[in-house]
Design a protein around this motif. Structure first.
Motif, PDB file in Angstrom:
ATOM      1  N   ASN A 198      41.819  -1.958  59.845  1.00  0.00           N
ATOM      2  CA  ASN A 198      41.834  -0.717  60.618  1.00  0.00           C
ATOM      3  C   ASN A 198      42.571   0.355  59.832  1.00  0.00           C
ATOM      4  O   ASN A 198      43.679   0.122  59.346  1.00  0.00           O
ATOM      5  N   ARG A 199      41.951   1.519  59.709  1.00  0.00           N
ATOM      6  CA  ARG A 199      42.610   2.601  58.971  1.00  0.00           C
ATOM      7  C   ARG A 199      43.794   3.166  59.746  1.00  0.00           C
ATOM      8  O   ARG A 199      44.676   3.820  59.166  1.00  0.00           O
ATOM      9  N   GLY A 200      43.853   2.930  61.056  1.00  0.00           N
ATOM     10  CA  GLY A 200      44.985   3.367  61.876  1.00  0.00           C
ATOM     11  C   GLY A 200      45.924   2.219  62.173  1.00  0.00           C
ATOM     12  O   GLY A 200      45.888   1.167  61.532  1.00  0.00           O
ATOM     13  N   ASP A 201      46.763   2.407  63.205  1.00  0.00           N
ATOM     14  CA  ASP A 201      47.764   1.386  63.526  1.00  0.00           C
ATOM     15  C   ASP A 201      47.579   0.819  64.931  1.00  0.00           C
ATOM     16  O   ASP A 201      48.458   0.116  65.439  1.00  0.00           O
ATOM     17  N   THR A 202      46.429   1.091  65.563  1.00  0.00           N
ATOM     18  CA  THR A 202      46.223   0.685  66.951  1.00  0.00           C
ATOM     19  C   THR A 202      44.806   0.184  67.155  1.00  0.00           C
ATOM     20  O   THR A 202      43.863   0.764  66.616  1.00  0.00           O
ATOM     21  N   ARG A 227      44.743  -6.088  59.370  1.00  0.00           N
ATOM     22  CA  ARG A 227      45.337  -5.207  58.362  1.00  0.00           C
ATOM     23  C   ARG A 227      45.309  -3.794  58.924  1.00  0.00           C
ATOM     24  O   ARG A 227      44.243  -3.222  59.139  1.00  0.00           O
ATOM     25  N   PHE A 228      46.483  -3.240  59.197  1.00  0.00           N
ATOM     26  CA  PHE A 228      46.577  -1.896  59.759  1.00  0.00           C
ATOM     27  C   PHE A 228      46.928  -0.879  58.681  1.00  0.00           C
ATOM     28  O   PHE A 228      47.479  -1.225  57.635  1.00  0.00           O
ATOM     29  N   ASN A 229      46.610   0.387  58.977  1.00  0.00           N
ATOM     30  CA  ASN A 229      46.867   1.481  58.035  1.00  0.00           C
ATOM     31  C   ASN A 229      46.298   1.148  56.653  1.00  0.00           C
ATOM     32  O   ASN A 229      46.954   1.317  55.627  1.00  0.00           O
ATOM     33  N   ALA A 230      45.065   0.672  56.660  1.00  0.00           N
ATOM     34  CA  ALA A 230      44.450   0.176  55.429  1.00  0.00           C
ATOM     35  C   ALA A 230      43.028   0.726  55.270  1.00  0.00           C
ATOM     36  O   ALA A 230      42.047   0.014  55.490  1.00  0.00           O
ATOM     37  N   GLU A 248      43.526   0.350  50.719  1.00  0.00           N
ATOM     38  CA  GLU A 248      44.694   1.127  50.367  1.00  0.00           C
ATOM     39  C   GLU A 248      45.946   0.460  50.916  1.00  0.00           C
ATOM     40  O   GLU A 248      46.057   0.202  52.111  1.00  0.00           O
ATOM     41  N   CYS A 250      46.994  -2.615  50.522  1.00  0.00           N
ATOM     42  CA  CYS A 250      46.880  -4.047  50.838  1.00  0.00           C
ATOM     43  C   CYS A 250      46.278  -4.793  49.659  1.00  0.00           C
ATOM     44  O   CYS A 250      45.655  -4.208  48.775  1.00  0.00           O
TER      45      CYS A 250
END
Length: 448
Positions: A198-202, A227-230, A248, A250
């Motif tokens: 997930n490109r975000g955190d939620t 995998r968050f913020n990735a 990004e 990770c």
């Protein structure tokens, strides 16, 4: 006789388009519909229906395991993806036939080809044929959004996932919404190694925080990795056919398939809308008023192409309202308040009304009731998985303004409970209802 070839020309034979076509024809309108893919649209062909059948198939993984605790001698089960896939696709074919039969029974002319708008009251078919209609209804739905990055062509979407030749041993799923979490649960139960990126955190933005946190906890316990913020950087194909996913921030992930579930966009490109003056919003959705009419008086739109609420039952309501209003002499406006929704994850989620955060922001003072429990079946099966029911109540009026549930059969229970929320019933009304025991649903009338 009318000067037009048809009273109504519908572009798109999905749930909203088929309902509008059928009802308009029943009111006496001369109706035609064009569909360039398959009659039935996203829900029937590549969405809700085949997805839910895969969800049913996935549930057997845990049910067969748990059956031993209930006295059943079950040999070690073996899952065959090809059998389920082919049976699901056969059911889709059957339903497509029924949709076509419904249109035929109502004497709706079906053009199995692409249609574009070339005038406020004129369409052109792919073979060049031009037809006129007093009104045009656009019901072309939505389409999976695939971000542009190197190697994105190696990814699949929810359109292709039902046709996989083999079950991937390792799958990366991009996204945090309902499609991503549903397919994560499905493939995990089938035995695939699943990683959600997930490109975000939620996950599940828009759902109640406690409910989505519970799903995250349970999913991780079941072995799904996150995998968050990735954000994706690239996908490359390796010599053995596997894929390497670069993220990004990770470590790279090697997988056999990459499913992009990064949302859906209105399917408005290339059908001539801008050329005739139909206004679109910043997301490409058709702007319509409460009667589903666009900026061009003869052109209307319903369903996901308007990007209001992307749910099949909403598209059906909109199609019905349009046909009844325009051709049936029964002006009807769809009420978008308290529309229930579900995520068919493992376990599933059901929700209606405001989340706790939304209620506090809008109402100020609220009361919140929760029940955190293990379903009776899970207790005997030895599963620690817990259900969570949450009720949000307006402090000033005692009215129940939100219900949020995660647990076995949560959507089935929520549908009936949503009637109470829609009707504006109070916490006292729930409390006055005798519990149906033993059931999970009884927790809704026992909240303290």
């Amino acid at each position: 006789m009318s000067d037009f070839d048809y009273d109504l020309f519908v572009i798109g034979a999905g749930s909203g388009g088929v309902r509008a076509s059928r009802i308009a024809a029943s009111h006496g309108a001369r109706v035609a519909v064009a569909e360039e893919h398959r009659v039935g649209g996203t829900c029937v062909i590549r969405g809700c229906v085949p997805k839910k059948l895969l969800v049913y198939g996935a549930h057997f993984a845990e049910d067969l395991h748990d059956a031993r605790k209930f006295g059943w001698d079950i040999p070690e089960p073996r899952f065959d993806w090809n059998v389920l896939r082919d049976n699901v696709l056969a059911e889709v074919d059957r339903l497509e036939g029924l949709y076509g039969q419904t249109l035929d029974n109502h004497k709706v002319t079906v053009f199995k080809t692409r249609a574009t708008i070339v005038g406020p009251q004129k369409v052109r078919l792919a073979d060049g044929t031009e037809l006129t209609a007093e009104r045009i209804l656009v019901a072309t739905g939505g389409w999976p959004h695939v971000p542009d990055f190197p190697g994105s062509e190696y990814a699949i979407t929810s359109n292709e996932v039902f046709h996989l030749e083999a079950l991937p041993k390792r799958i990366v799923i991009a996204g945090g919404g309902y499609i991503a979490n549903e397919f994560a649960g499905i493939f995990n139960e089938f035995g695939s190694k699943v990683t959600i990126v997930n490109r975000g955190d939620t996950i599940l933005r828009g759902y109640d925080e406690q409910i989505r946190d519970r799903l995250l906890q349970i999913s991780m316990t079941k072995g799904i990795e996150f995998r968050f913020n990735a954000p994706f950087q690239s996908i490359t194909r390796n010599d053995d056919g596997s894929l390497t996913v670069m993220l990004e921030g990770c470590e790279p992930i090697v997988a056999d398939a990459v499913l992009v579930a990064a949302g859906r966009v209105p399917n408005t490109k290339g059908i001539g809308l801008e050329d005739v003056g139909v206004e679109l919003d910043e997301h490409g959705a058709i702007k319509v008023d409460e009667t589903n009419q666009s900026s061009v008086p003869s052109i209307y739109a319903v369903g996901d192409v308007t990007n209001r609420i992307q749910l099949t039952p909403v598209a059906i309501r909109e199609g019905q309202a349009f046909a009844d209003s325009v051709f049936g002499g029964k002006p009807t406006v769809v009420d978008y308040r308290n529309v229930p929704s579900a995520v068919f994850s493992h376990p599933p989620i059901g929700a209606v009304g405001m989340t706790e955060a939304q209620a506090r922001d809008k109402l100020g003072s609220v009361r919140v009731y929760t029940s955190d429990f293990r379903a009776m079946k899970n207790v005997l099966a030895g599963r620690n998985e817990r259900a969570l029911y949450k009720m949000v109540v307006n402090e000033a009026t005692d009215q129940v303004v939100g219900l949020h549930m995660i647990g076995p059969d949560a959507p089935e229970i929520l549908q009936a409970a949503a009637i109470a929320v829609k009707a504006g019933l109070t916490k006292a009304d729930f409390d006055a209802t005798v519990a149906l025991h033993p059931s999970m649903a009884e927790e809704l009338v026992l909240l303290k």
